[in-house]
Scaffold this motif. Structure first.
Motif, PDB file in Angstrom:
ATOM      1  N   ASP A   1      33.415  36.726  21.545  1.00 27.82           N
ATOM      2  CA  ASP A   1      32.628  36.923  22.333  1.00 27.82           C
ATOM      3  C   ASP A   1      31.436  37.803  21.997  1.00 27.82           C
ATOM      4  O   ASP A   1      30.627  38.460  22.806  1.00 27.82           O
ATOM      5  CB  ASP A   1      33.399  37.984  23.415  1.00 27.82           C
ATOM      6  CG  ASP A   1      34.658  37.207  24.095  1.00 27.82           C
ATOM      7  OD1 ASP A   1      34.457  35.642  24.194  1.00 27.82           O
ATOM      8  OD2 ASP A   1      35.720  37.646  24.513  1.00 27.82           O
ATOM      9  N   LEU A   2      31.187  38.254  20.804  1.00 30.52           N
ATOM     10  CA  LEU A   2      30.151  39.053  20.090  1.00 30.52           C
ATOM     11  C   LEU A   2      28.772  38.207  20.619  1.00 30.52           C
ATOM     12  O   LEU A   2      28.555  36.979  20.353  1.00 30.52           O
ATOM     13  CB  LEU A   2      30.308  39.149  18.842  1.00 30.52           C
ATOM     14  CG  LEU A   2      31.431  40.209  18.286  1.00 30.52           C
ATOM     15  CD1 LEU A   2      31.530  40.038  16.716  1.00 30.52           C
ATOM     16  CD2 LEU A   2      31.333  41.462  18.813  1.00 30.52           C
ATOM     17  N   SER A   3      28.016  38.833  21.055  1.00 25.21           N
ATOM     18  CA  SER A   3      26.476  38.479  21.067  1.00 25.21           C
ATOM     19  C   SER A   3      25.822  38.333  19.871  1.00 25.21           C
ATOM     20  O   SER A   3      26.218  38.871  18.771  1.00 25.21           O
ATOM     21  CB  SER A   3      25.618  39.436  21.937  1.00 25.21           C
ATOM     22  OG  SER A   3      25.282  40.369  21.270  1.00 25.21           O
TER      23      SER A   3
ATOM     24  N   LEU B   1      32.108  35.732  11.918  1.00 26.97           N
ATOM     25  CA  LEU B   1      32.448  36.657  13.063  1.00 26.97           C
ATOM     26  C   LEU B   1      32.775  35.918  14.323  1.00 26.97           C
ATOM     27  O   LEU B   1      33.733  36.685  15.100  1.00 26.97           O
ATOM     28  CB  LEU B   1      31.271  37.697  12.908  1.00 26.97           C
ATOM     29  CG  LEU B   1      30.971  38.619  12.001  1.00 26.97           C
ATOM     30  CD1 LEU B   1      29.844  39.249  12.407  1.00 26.97           C
ATOM     31  CD2 LEU B   1      32.148  39.802  11.644  1.00 26.97           C
ATOM     32  N   GLU B   2      32.249  34.968  14.597  1.00 26.41           N
ATOM     33  CA  GLU B   2      32.566  34.221  15.944  1.00 26.41           C
ATOM     34  C   GLU B   2      33.877  33.676  15.975  1.00 26.41           C
ATOM     35  O   GLU B   2      34.498  33.662  17.058  1.00 26.41           O
ATOM     36  CB  GLU B   2      31.468  33.200  16.049  1.00 26.41           C
ATOM     37  CG  GLU B   2      31.583  32.068  14.976  1.00 26.41           C
ATOM     38  CD  GLU B   2      31.015  32.324  14.007  1.00 26.41           C
ATOM     39  OE1 GLU B   2      30.959  31.332  12.938  1.00 26.41           O
ATOM     40  OE2 GLU B   2      30.158  33.081  13.867  1.00 26.41           O
TER      41      GLU B   2
ATOM     42  N   ASP C   1      22.936  39.370  18.926  1.00 30.86           N
ATOM     43  CA  ASP C   1      22.581  40.661  18.399  1.00 30.86           C
ATOM     44  C   ASP C   1      23.611  41.563  17.508  1.00 30.86           C
ATOM     45  O   ASP C   1      23.625  41.954  16.344  1.00 30.86           O
ATOM     46  CB  ASP C   1      22.001  41.434  19.496  1.00 30.86           C
ATOM     47  CG  ASP C   1      20.764  40.996  19.991  1.00 30.86           C
ATOM     48  OD1 ASP C   1      20.029  40.215  19.252  1.00 30.86           O
ATOM     49  OD2 ASP C   1      20.314  41.456  21.147  1.00 30.86           O
ATOM     50  N   VAL C   2      24.766  41.461  18.355  1.00 34.88           N
ATOM     51  CA  VAL C   2      26.187  42.157  17.535  1.00 34.88           C
ATOM     52  C   VAL C   2      26.192  41.400  16.336  1.00 34.88           C
ATOM     53  O   VAL C   2      26.629  42.240  15.396  1.00 34.88           O
ATOM     54  CB  VAL C   2      27.263  42.213  18.590  1.00 34.88           C
ATOM     55  CG1 VAL C   2      28.457  42.786  17.874  1.00 34.88           C
ATOM     56  CG2 VAL C   2      26.974  43.023  19.879  1.00 34.88           C
ATOM     57  N   ARG C   3      26.464  40.251  16.235  1.00 27.72           N
ATOM     58  CA  ARG C   3      26.597  39.643  15.084  1.00 27.72           C
ATOM     59  C   ARG C   3      25.719  39.812  14.028  1.00 27.72           C
ATOM     60  O   ARG C   3      25.954  40.176  12.733  1.00 27.72           O
ATOM     61  CB  ARG C   3      27.007  38.048  14.947  1.00 27.72           C
ATOM     62  CG  ARG C   3      28.153  37.703  15.630  1.00 27.72           C
ATOM     63  CD  ARG C   3      28.522  36.118  15.512  1.00 27.72           C
ATOM     64  NE  ARG C   3      27.519  35.363  16.224  1.00 27.72           N
ATOM     65  CZ  ARG C   3      27.895  35.155  17.516  1.00 27.72           C
ATOM     66  NH1 ARG C   3      29.082  35.679  18.101  1.00 27.72           N
ATOM     67  NH2 ARG C   3      27.345  33.975  18.205  1.00 27.72           N
TER      68      ARG C   3
ATOM     69  N   HIS D   1      25.064  45.187   8.264  1.00 26.60           N
ATOM     70  CA  HIS D   1      25.545  46.362   7.816  1.00 26.60           C
ATOM     71  C   HIS D   1      26.739  45.649   6.955  1.00 26.60           C
ATOM     72  O   HIS D   1      28.030  46.249   7.205  1.00 26.60           O
ATOM     73  CB  HIS D   1      26.100  47.328   8.881  1.00 26.60           C
ATOM     74  CG  HIS D   1      24.894  47.987   9.501  1.00 26.60           C
ATOM     75  ND1 HIS D   1      24.314  49.149   9.059  1.00 26.60           N
ATOM     76  CD2 HIS D   1      24.243  47.617  10.496  1.00 26.60           C
ATOM     77  CE1 HIS D   1      23.135  49.536   9.697  1.00 26.60           C
ATOM     78  NE2 HIS D   1      23.101  48.568  10.718  1.00 26.60           N
TER      79      HIS D   1
ATOM     80  N   HIS E   1      23.712  42.586  13.714  1.00 29.91           N
ATOM     81  CA  HIS E   1      23.790  43.994  13.241  1.00 29.91           C
ATOM     82  C   HIS E   1      25.148  44.060  12.387  1.00 29.91           C
ATOM     83  O   HIS E   1      25.005  44.783  11.421  1.00 29.91           O
ATOM     84  CB  HIS E   1      24.171  44.778  14.747  1.00 29.91           C
ATOM     85  CG  HIS E   1      24.545  46.229  14.404  1.00 29.91           C
ATOM     86  ND1 HIS E   1      23.823  47.338  13.616  1.00 29.91           N
ATOM     87  CD2 HIS E   1      25.896  46.618  14.119  1.00 29.91           C
ATOM     88  CE1 HIS E   1      24.337  48.451  13.515  1.00 29.91           C
ATOM     89  NE2 HIS E   1      25.704  48.083  13.590  1.00 29.91           N
ATOM     90  N   ALA E   2      26.096  43.143  12.523  1.00 33.66           N
ATOM     91  CA  ALA E   2      27.427  43.558  11.653  1.00 33.66           C
ATOM     92  C   ALA E   2      26.861  42.824  10.271  1.00 33.66           C
ATOM     93  O   ALA E   2      27.293  43.293   9.484  1.00 33.66           O
ATOM     94  CB  ALA E   2      28.480  42.707  12.328  1.00 33.66           C
TER      95      ALA E   2
END
Length: 115
Positions: free
Chosen positions: A40-42, A34-35, A44-46, A52, A48-49
């Motif tokens: 720029d994803l934190s 994902l990076e 926490d966002v990674r 899900h 979460h992704a």
């Protein structure tokens, strides 16, 4: 109205399934990489992704389809006779409406379906 709501929900579940299957590839998607796509994803966002992931989405799609099948089997025409304006009895109708609210931002979603 009920037929349109159920058809809308089934179409959105089909969309979710297609997207999840396209993302899953060989079925080993872990959220890694994902990076590369969104650096720029934190964390926490990674996380979460990754939580899900496509496999979870496919399980949710199947669970919602089971709910729709249970409603259809339970009703078997009785709901239309008893509740012609809505199709399902109140509990069934409201639960289907609740499932559909996930897609309230879709252009085909009708505001009258809001619970």
């Amino acid at each position: 109205m009920t037929d349109a709501l159920v058809a809308f929900l089934k179409a959105r579940l089909d969309d979710d399934e297609r997207t999840a299957r396209a993302c899953a590839g060989d079925g080993t998607w872990t959220g890694e990489g994902l990076e590369f796509y969104a650096p720029d994803l934190s964390g926490d966002v990674r996380a979460h992704a990754a939580r899900h992931d496509p496999a979870r989405t496919l399980r949710e799609v199947e669970a919602k389809r089971r709910i729709l099948r249970a409603h259809a089997k339970w009703c078997e025409g009785r709901c239309e006779a008893k509740y012609p304006e809505g199709g399902f009895d109140a509990a069934h109708y409201w639960s289907i409406k609740a499932l559909a609210t996930v897609y309230a931002d879709h252009p085909d979603y009708q505001q009258e379906w809001r619970p």
